[in-house]
Scaffold this active site. Structure first.
Site: not given
Lengths: 589, 589
Positions: B297, B439-441, B446
């Site tokens: 992240r 992406y990546e959450g 977040q």
């Protein structure tokens, strides 16, 4: 994804903001009742949904291609255009003199919105043709009008606007395309134009180019620019098509979006000079061009509304189907919830819907003023209305196209990873939307226009009266004391106050320090648009019963988006110095 | 457009926000002095500018292609990767145990930013490999580590993260890839994963997939997920490559951007089952995956900073060259001015630069806390720092990637019509940037993470101390009374107050009405990021002499961008009801 024209939303906006129901009684359009307007919009909705929308994705995938000097539009486009013409849609907004249906802007604007929601690449073609018709009507000789307008109004021939050259974009002063007087009264045109939308295509039998060019003895700069009509095929005395004129498409741009709309490099006079006809007076071409541009600016605003509407529908449909996680509203049993039930997704979808509806109302309010301006009973009425339309036009253009990008980007986000995959379709709206804040005068130019030319209209009376009008609506919202409006009245009151002080600041700053005023022009345009849009939404909501979804949208806008006005007003009034402080350029050294 | 690594800006941010100069004295990295760090960053800048940046446009045009199960990366990528590995860049952030250089996050983060500014499609490959290395280090057996990590650290083998399935994205609960225990202690993996970045490619001799899967007797939901290492080629006892494992790339997505980075559909076990090795404990796979995700992240945040930096450089260069109109600062003679002299363009460029630098500082502040968290002298120090890193990570990821999109879009706008033409390059940054908030959450995830898990860290002490730290800096800005700071102190004080009341509102709302808190999570993340970013910029500016460009940037940010906090704080505290009011769904019926 199927597009459905939001007929209810459109009609609601027309009734509450653009006084549709008063059109008959006001005598503006005695021949037109509200039911007829609704019927036209419904028909347009069908045509858009059934004919144009299905071509949107294929148009994007295949794009328009240049081959041997010819532009091949994507499969289905030429046929759709034929049906568009047969349906009489081309003639809808044109005056009756040359075969048009003479429908008001109040109808043309939502209909244009529908074409562009369905297929913005397609919608550009009639939009540009409209602009060309306006300019020829305003400045062309009777002979020129008689020869070209009936075919253009009917849609058999399309129109283009040839302004830009590599060195002449926002500033047309340095344009160098040449026009030489010929003994027969025509002109010989030589030069290269870029970014010419539908400069060449296979959907119509002739293309009528309106071209800005410079006479040999013209003064330099923008005072030496003339406007010429340059048809692709010359037209014989009997109206039949004659020789091919000396104008060719030399290239089609590879763009981020609106792939199906050919953006052409046009070369005039590669073989001795293209034949052109003067429109208006010599060296006064910019005035005629502005007629065309101004009409087109509202049209581009409606494109923004259209793309935003389409992106919203797409995202809402996905959010109802896609299941992930468990929402708070889900009952205990069962699996994952549709993501539309998650608060963060709701915030995104509400933002999309509220921004779209606010922009729509600003566009329709502009259209109404144009109609009054054209048909009002006395000159004062007409002039005031045209001033209000002039004030609103930069808002309609810039705000609607800015939010189109914000909405389309949120639409991608709602789709998650699928939004980044082109097959989903969400990304196309973002790519298509990105041109809208740029063409027909960048949004920066719109903001400068608003601040330098529009706030000062009629000695400032236009904007003062406009603010007073917003204030009256807001007073009604306060007086209504409706609990379902939440903090709407409070936020609107604060926003108007922010707009008022920012407007005063502009009036005080512009004369003595125009550069400082321009440094705050963009946030000023945004805050004025938000305040107007929020007020229009609340005005509409006041006509609705408690708990109506339209109240929910107006309230969401006031409580979550209109709040930005406070920040913007502060930036406008106290932020300009820091835009200019580094005028010597150390920051970007 | 040539990219130049902004070494001065990077080092300035490291020194003022991340206390680079104190690294030696603090004993954190006794082996590393500031000059060495600067030298590494300069070298990375050269490699990025000379090797990776020139491949960015060609990578976009050609993209990675699937052919007979093989993915062919664009011309030059495999060679650039070879040089990347030879230069030791792959090993830079890895611990020394397996051959890494053990450089801190404080170095790895700016270096990662440079790779991604130069070429975000390329940068993804080492970013994902890093994440995989972290997860294996944290959860793998000694044998597994010894077999795979040296090659991965050296960059000879790359890594992937296989989480997503069509029905399991943000919510991994329903994932259905199966893992069956084998008598030899390995597992047989069967299933399909989507959106696998560099799932297959031709740049490395082996690919180490980390795959989430479910054992036959696993409990349902996220508590029944295990993590497996599944290499593309099995590895023999002597470390040489053995048989091809049963995993293939079945498709490559057609995406909006990052064209050169292959986004693969991976099929495991089409021919009987892929061989996998358990990482960590059975059914505890999500914990290991989160180690990987959390590191990634911050890496994605640095991608956002990189793309924003590149877009800014591109736009500034264009605005210096392109001439249109005459600016107020132009002297009377001569022709058109470079557009950078126009106030509205300056506003856009300053916005781009200020947002980029604020995001960079947030990322580096996060990196610093991670380093203290890993190497701090006592456990309390380490734990507090890791909590601060955890608090900052959603800001670093979401804010940096949101502003990357805003900045890239402004970059297109600065270019006018040329921005919409792909050859210009400005549009690629916008297309590439659009995946980063997803992406990546997703950035919505977040915001939820920030509100539900980070504000509550250490009983709320982490965030309280963080706000107090910002307050100390702001007090120094006030005390300095520098006229070149304009309204900076005032705006920072207001922003902190807005952040404080919004934080209090969150603390009071979350326990009793979590859905309402979540409805305000996204604007909360934004306002916290703006306040932190504005404070960091001012902290840096305080170290600069009067009239420094860095002061101009900090002031511009405070006066024009930080103002948004006021609006956001109001939306957070009074806007959530209107997100939820229509919970029965009439608005989207």
């Amino acid at each position: 994804m199927t597009y459905q024209a939001p007929v209810d939303d459109i009609v609601f906006a027309l009734k509450t903001v653009a006084a549709l129901d008063g059109m008959e009684t006001s005598g503006l359009y005695p021949e037109l009742d509200a039911d007829t307007v609704v019927a036209v919009i419904e028909e347009a909705g069908k045509f858009g949904a059934e004919v144009l929308a299905p071509l949107n994705a294929i148009g994007d995938r295949i794009g328009s291609k240049l081959s041997d000097g010819k532009v091949i539009t994507p499969p289905g486009f030429a046929d759709a255009y034929r049906r568009f013409v047969e349906g009489g849609w081309s003639a809808l907004p044109c005056s009756g003199t040359y075969g048009g249906q003479g429908l008001p802007e109040l109808v043309a604007t939502p209909v244009g919105e529908i074409w562009n929601a369905a297929n913005v690449s397609f919608g550009l073609c009639p939009l540009l043709t409209q602009g060309a018709i306006h300019a020829i009507e305003a400045g062309g000789s009777e002979a020129l009008k008689a020869k070209f307008l009936p075919k253009m109004v009917a849609g058999a021939w399309t129109g283009t606007m040839n302004l830009t050259e590599p060195q002449a974009g926002s500033d047309l002063g340095p344009l160098s395309t040449r026009a030489e007087r010929q003994p027969d009264g025509t002109y010989r045109i030589t030069g290269t134009k870029i970014f010419i939308t539908y400069g060449e295509h296979d959907m119509a039998e002739n293309i009528v180019h309106l071209v800005l060019a410079r006479l040999p003895d013209a003064p330099p700069g923008t005072r030496g620019i003339s406007l010429f009509l340059v048809p692709k095929f010359l037209v014989n005395g009997d109206g039949s098509l004659g020789d091919r004129n000396d104008v060719i498409c030399a290239g089609v741009e590879h763009k981020l979006g609106i792939m199906a709309s050919p953006t052409c490099v046009m070369k005039f006079g590669e073989n001795g000079g293209a034949t052109g006809y003067l429109v208006g007076e010599e060296n006064r071409g910019l005035a005629s061009m502005f007629i065309m541009m101004n009409a087109a600016r509202l049209g581009v605003g409606a494109q923004g509304v259209g793309v935003a509407e389409r992106a919203t529908q797409h995202a809402v449909a996905y959010a109802k189907e896609r299941r992930q996680g468990k929402s708070f509203t889900a009952n205990g049993t069962g699996g994952m919830s549709p993501i539309i039930e998650h608060a963060d997704i709701r915030r995104m979808l509400l933002t999309m819907k509220a921004l779209t509806q606010a922009a729509r109302m600003i566009c329709y309010a502009t259209a109404k003023e144009l109609d009054i301006g054209h048909r009002g009973s006395d000159e004062r009425t007409r002039k005031d209305a045209l001033n209000r339309a002039a004030l609103l036009t930069p808002l309609a253009k810039a705000f609607s196209t800015d939010i189109a990008n914000e909405v389309a980007s949120l639409g991608v986000q709602v789709h998650g990873g699928m939004g980044f995959v082109e097959e989903t379709g969400a990304a196309q709206y973002l790519r298509d939307a990105r041109i809208l804040p740029i063409y027909e005068g960048t949004n920066g130019i719109q903001a400068i226009d608003l601040v330098t030319r529009k706030l000062t209209l009629d000695g400032g009376t236009t904007v003062t009266a406009f603010l007073a009008g917003l204030g009256e609506t807001i007073a009604k919202v306060r007086a209504a004391r409706r609990s379902d409006f939440g903090h709407t009245a409070e936020r609107l009151t604060e926003a108007l106050s922010g707009l008022q002080s920012a407007t005063l600041w502009m009036a005080q700053t512009l004369p003595g320090n125009p550069e400082k005023a321009l440094a705050s022009a963009t946030p000023f345009l945004r805050l004025m648009s938000l305040t107007a849009g929020g007020t229009y939404l609340a005005k509409g909501a006041l006509t609705e019963p408690e708990g109506s979804p339209r109240v929910a949208i107006a309230r969401f806008f006031a409580e979550n988006l209109l709040t930005e006005v406070k920040s913007l007003s502060e930036s406008v009034q106290h932020g300009a110095d820091s835009v200019l402080v580094d005028a010597h350029g150390a920051v970007f050294a």
